[in-house]
Scaffold this motif. Structure first.
Motif, short mmCIF file in Angstrom:
data_model
loop_
_atom_site.label_atom_id
_atom_site.label_comp_id
_atom_site.label_asym_id
_atom_site.label_seq_id
_atom_site.Cartn_x
_atom_site.Cartn_y
_atom_site.Cartn_z
N ALA A 1 12.22 -7.38 -4.32
CA ALA A 1 12.47 -8.70 -4.93
C ALA A 1 11.54 -9.77 -4.38
CB ALA A 1 13.92 -9.10 -4.70
N THR A 2 10.88 -9.47 -3.28
CA THR A 2 10.00 -10.48 -2.67
C THR A 2 8.56 -9.98 -2.65
OG1 THR A 2 10.69 -9.57 -0.54
CG2 THR A 2 11.74 -11.61 -1.24
N TYR A 3 8.23 -9.15 -3.62
CA TYR A 3 6.86 -8.66 -3.77
C TYR A 3 6.03 -9.72 -4.49
CZ TYR A 3 3.06 -6.15 -6.04
OH TYR A 3 1.83 -5.78 -6.52
N TYR A 4 4.88 -10.05 -3.92
CA TYR A 4 4.03 -11.07 -4.53
C TYR A 4 2.61 -10.58 -4.75
CZ TYR A 4 7.84 -13.98 -2.62
OH TYR A 4 9.06 -14.50 -2.29
N GLY A 5 2.43 -9.30 -4.98
CA GLY A 5 1.08 -8.75 -5.14
C GLY A 5 0.54 -8.95 -6.54
N CYS A 6 -0.75 -8.67 -6.72
CA CYS A 6 -1.36 -8.86 -8.05
C CYS A 6 -2.10 -7.61 -8.52
CB CYS A 6 -2.29 -10.05 -8.05
SG CYS A 6 -3.61 -9.95 -6.83
N GLY A 7 -1.83 -6.48 -7.89
CA GLY A 7 -2.49 -5.25 -8.32
C GLY A 7 -1.86 -4.09 -7.57
N LEU A 8 -2.31 -2.90 -7.88
CA LEU A 8 -1.78 -1.75 -7.15
C LEU A 8 -2.85 -1.32 -6.16
CD1 LEU A 8 0.64 0.22 -6.99
CD2 LEU A 8 -0.76 1.79 -8.30
N CYS A 9 -2.60 -1.56 -4.88
CA CYS A 9 -3.67 -1.24 -3.92
C CYS A 9 -3.28 -0.04 -3.07
CB CYS A 9 -4.05 -2.46 -3.09
SG CYS A 9 -2.72 -3.19 -2.23
N ILE A 10 -2.97 1.05 -3.76
CA ILE A 10 -2.66 2.31 -3.07
C ILE A 10 -3.63 3.36 -3.58
CG2 ILE A 10 -0.90 4.03 -2.55
CD1 ILE A 10 1.23 1.93 -3.15
N PRO A 11 -4.66 3.68 -2.81
CA PRO A 11 -5.65 4.64 -3.30
C PRO A 11 -5.14 6.09 -3.19
CG PRO A 11 -6.25 3.90 -1.11
CD PRO A 11 -4.99 3.17 -1.48
N SER A 12 -5.92 7.01 -3.73
CA SER A 12 -5.56 8.43 -3.65
C SER A 12 -5.95 9.00 -2.28
CB SER A 12 -6.29 9.22 -4.75
OG SER A 12 -7.68 8.97 -4.69
N LEU A 13 -5.43 10.16 -1.99
CA LEU A 13 -5.81 10.92 -0.79
C LEU A 13 -5.53 10.16 0.51
CD1 LEU A 13 -7.00 13.61 0.07
CD2 LEU A 13 -9.28 12.76 -0.37
N ILE A 14 -4.27 9.78 0.70
CA ILE A 14 -3.99 8.97 1.89
C ILE A 14 -3.07 9.67 2.90
CG2 ILE A 14 -4.42 6.81 0.68
CD1 ILE A 14 -1.44 6.26 0.68
N GLU A 15 -2.74 10.92 2.66
CA GLU A 15 -1.87 11.61 3.62
C GLU A 15 -2.51 11.58 5.00
OE1 GLU A 15 -0.62 15.42 2.28
OE2 GLU A 15 0.60 15.75 4.07
N ASP A 16 -1.69 11.30 6.01
CA ASP A 16 -2.10 11.25 7.42
C ASP A 16 -3.02 10.06 7.77
OD1 ASP A 16 -0.70 13.57 7.72
OD2 ASP A 16 -2.47 14.87 7.79
N ALA A 17 -3.28 9.20 6.80
CA ALA A 17 -4.24 8.11 7.06
C ALA A 17 -3.64 7.03 7.95
CB ALA A 17 -4.70 7.50 5.74
N ARG A 18 -4.54 6.34 8.65
CA ARG A 18 -4.17 5.12 9.40
C ARG A 18 -4.62 3.93 8.53
NH1 ARG A 18 -3.29 5.13 14.76
NH2 ARG A 18 -4.49 3.21 15.09
N VAL A 19 -3.64 3.07 8.23
CA VAL A 19 -3.88 2.02 7.22
C VAL A 19 -3.50 0.65 7.78
CG1 VAL A 19 -3.29 1.26 4.87
CG2 VAL A 19 -3.28 3.71 5.40
N VAL A 20 -4.31 -0.36 7.47
CA VAL A 20 -3.94 -1.75 7.77
C VAL A 20 -3.73 -2.48 6.45
CG1 VAL A 20 -4.62 -3.91 8.90
CG2 VAL A 20 -5.51 -1.76 9.75
N ASP A 21 -2.65 -3.27 6.36
CA ASP A 21 -2.42 -4.09 5.17
C ASP A 21 -2.59 -5.55 5.57
OD1 ASP A 21 -1.59 -5.32 2.87
OD2 ASP A 21 0.45 -4.49 2.86
N LEU A 22 -3.57 -6.21 4.97
CA LEU A 22 -3.85 -7.62 5.29
C LEU A 22 -2.98 -8.54 4.44
CD1 LEU A 22 -7.77 -7.51 5.36
CD2 LEU A 22 -6.15 -7.02 7.20
N GLY A 23 -2.10 -9.29 5.08
CA GLY A 23 -1.18 -10.16 4.36
C GLY A 23 -0.08 -9.33 3.73
N SER A 24 0.66 -8.64 4.61
CA SER A 24 1.61 -7.61 4.13
C SER A 24 2.88 -8.20 3.54
CB SER A 24 1.95 -6.67 5.29
OG SER A 24 2.16 -7.40 6.47
N GLY A 25 3.11 -9.51 3.70
CA GLY A 25 4.30 -10.13 3.12
C GLY A 25 5.56 -9.47 3.64
N THR A 26 6.50 -9.16 2.74
CA THR A 26 7.73 -8.52 3.19
C THR A 26 7.60 -7.00 3.19
OG1 THR A 26 8.67 -8.56 0.96
CG2 THR A 26 9.16 -10.45 2.39
#
Ligand SMILES: C[S@@+](CC[C@H](N)C(=O)[O-])C[C@H]1O[C@@H](n2cnc3c(N)ncnc32)[C@H](O)[C@@H]1O
Length: 361
Positions: free
Chosen positions: A53-78
């Motif tokens: 309910a508090t999602y404020y994104g403007c696109g889908l920023c989840i790429p393919s092939l991410i199993e086991d990946a280390r990820v940073v989300d800039l401005g992660s909101g809630t």
């Protein structure tokens, strides 16, 4: 810088409480749709309702092939994207969300245990850290440690966009990817609109000109920005529309790779092996390139190097410098998202299929 940060904190910490309080559709684009892969839809659906309910994104920023990946989300909101990515990277992956607004962080952290238990992980694989995306060092995000940096509708809110892109580059490993959705314009935004606090908070007034993104990416050392999706933003609120006039805002998802330009020397023939779950027949990469499984295609030197250096090297074979007998290059889609939107590039497929005989030419 400080006053922009304070205004944005006020907007996301106090002014708006849920997605319904937004006055344009900018920050509601990118809710998952039937077009998305089932695993992504399921990951998003498994996120707690208070977070959705508090999602404020403007696109889908989840790429393919991410199993086991280390990820940073800039401005992660809630944390909608962090939690969805947490499910997709699995218990061996790790996600760190960075945000400067206490209220957003508090809600995100409230559901850490909920998601850990829901995903059946022995320990949480997500962490929310308070910090500014222009200076990730202060949030202990170290050099060359991450496979992927994502960001969803945040860079437009930053008063210092080159620093954000530079920081994403710094924290990525060699071959790592910056995959992000944001708002763009095609001309300079007049000063009186830039200073409009609601339009800034709504992710419009601070939009970057897409040509500036190309320039910053190049200066910093990233590969050229590759468009994944582009769509028009509707300013529905009449009062805001009176101010923005005929400025056309777009939401674009781009992918940039940390690959040294000096290494992008030779084109190659590459073959996607079709082993990625949900991408058995083809792997969409960007608007120009969708790789059909087991079909060798010519790619240019930069794309060859991206596939060689990035996590995609697990699912491609790459033959250096080879040539097709019919060497037509990847479908030449416009790099201008505004031109792309009115073009017919959606069925793009890369390179030329090598003919099936033992020797091509
Ligand atoms: C439009 S919301 C997007 C939130 C989240 N990405 C999503 O999709 O729901 C922008 C978020 O970025 C954060 N933010 C904006 N500028 C920032 C900055 N310079 N440093 C850290 N966080 C920032 C705000 O606090 C807010 O939570």
């Amino acid at each position: 810088m400080d006053s922009v940060h304070d205004d944005v904190k006020e907007y996301y910490g106090k002014t708006i409480q849920t997605s319904c309080d937004l006055r344009t559709d900018t920050c509601q684009l990118g809710a998952s749709s039937a077009a998305d892969k089932l695993s992504v839809r399921q990951a998003i659906a498994s996120v707690h309702d208070d977070i959705l309910a508090t999602y404020y994104g403007c696109g889908l920023c989840i790429p393919s092939l991410i199993e086991d990946a280390r990820v940073v989300d800039l401005g992660s909101g809630t944390g909608r994207d962090c939690y969805a990515i947490s499910k997709l990277v699995g218990p061996k992956g790790f996600v760190v969300g960075i945000d400067m607004t206490d209220e957003q962080l508090e809600l995100a952290r409230k559901y850490l245990t909920y998601h850990q238990e829901k995903f059946g992980y022995p320990a949480p694989n997500v962490e929310y850290r308070k910090g500014f995306i222009e200076n990730l060092k202060d949030a202990q995000v170290e050099d060359n440690q991450y496979d992927i940096v994502v960001s969803n509708c945040v860079i437009n809110l930053s008063p210092d966009k080159p620093s954000v892109i530079r920081e994403a580059y710094r924290v990525l490993k060699e071959g790592g990817e910056f995959y992000f959705s944001d708002i763009y314009v095609q001309q300079d935004i007049p000063e009186h609109i830039r200073k409009h606090k609601v339009l800034w908070g709504e992710c419009l007034a601070g939009a970057l000109c897409w040509t500036d993104l190309e320039k910053y990416a190049e200066d910093i050392g990233f590969t050229k920005p590759r468009i994944v999706t582009a769509r028009k933003v509707n300013v529905e609120d009449e009062k805001l529309l009176e101010v923005t006039g005929d400025i056309a805002f777009m939401s674009v998802t781009y992918r940039l790779f940390k690959v040294s330009k000096a290494d992008c020397k030779t084109p190659a023939v590459v073959t996607y092996n079709g082993t990625l779950a949900e991408y058995e027949t083809e792997l969409p990469f960007d608007i120009e390139n969708t790789f059909k499984a087991n079909v060798p295609v010519n790619v240019d030197a930069e794309l060859a190097e991206i596939l060689r250096r990035s996590r995609y090297n697990k699912v491609f074979t790459i033959e250096d410098g080879a040539q097709c007998c019919n060497p037509k290059v990847a479908k030449n889609c416009p790099v201008d998202p505004y031109v792309y939107l009115n073009s017919d590039c959606s069925d793009a497929s890369p390179g030329c299929a090598k003919s099936s005989g033992p020797k091509c030419c």
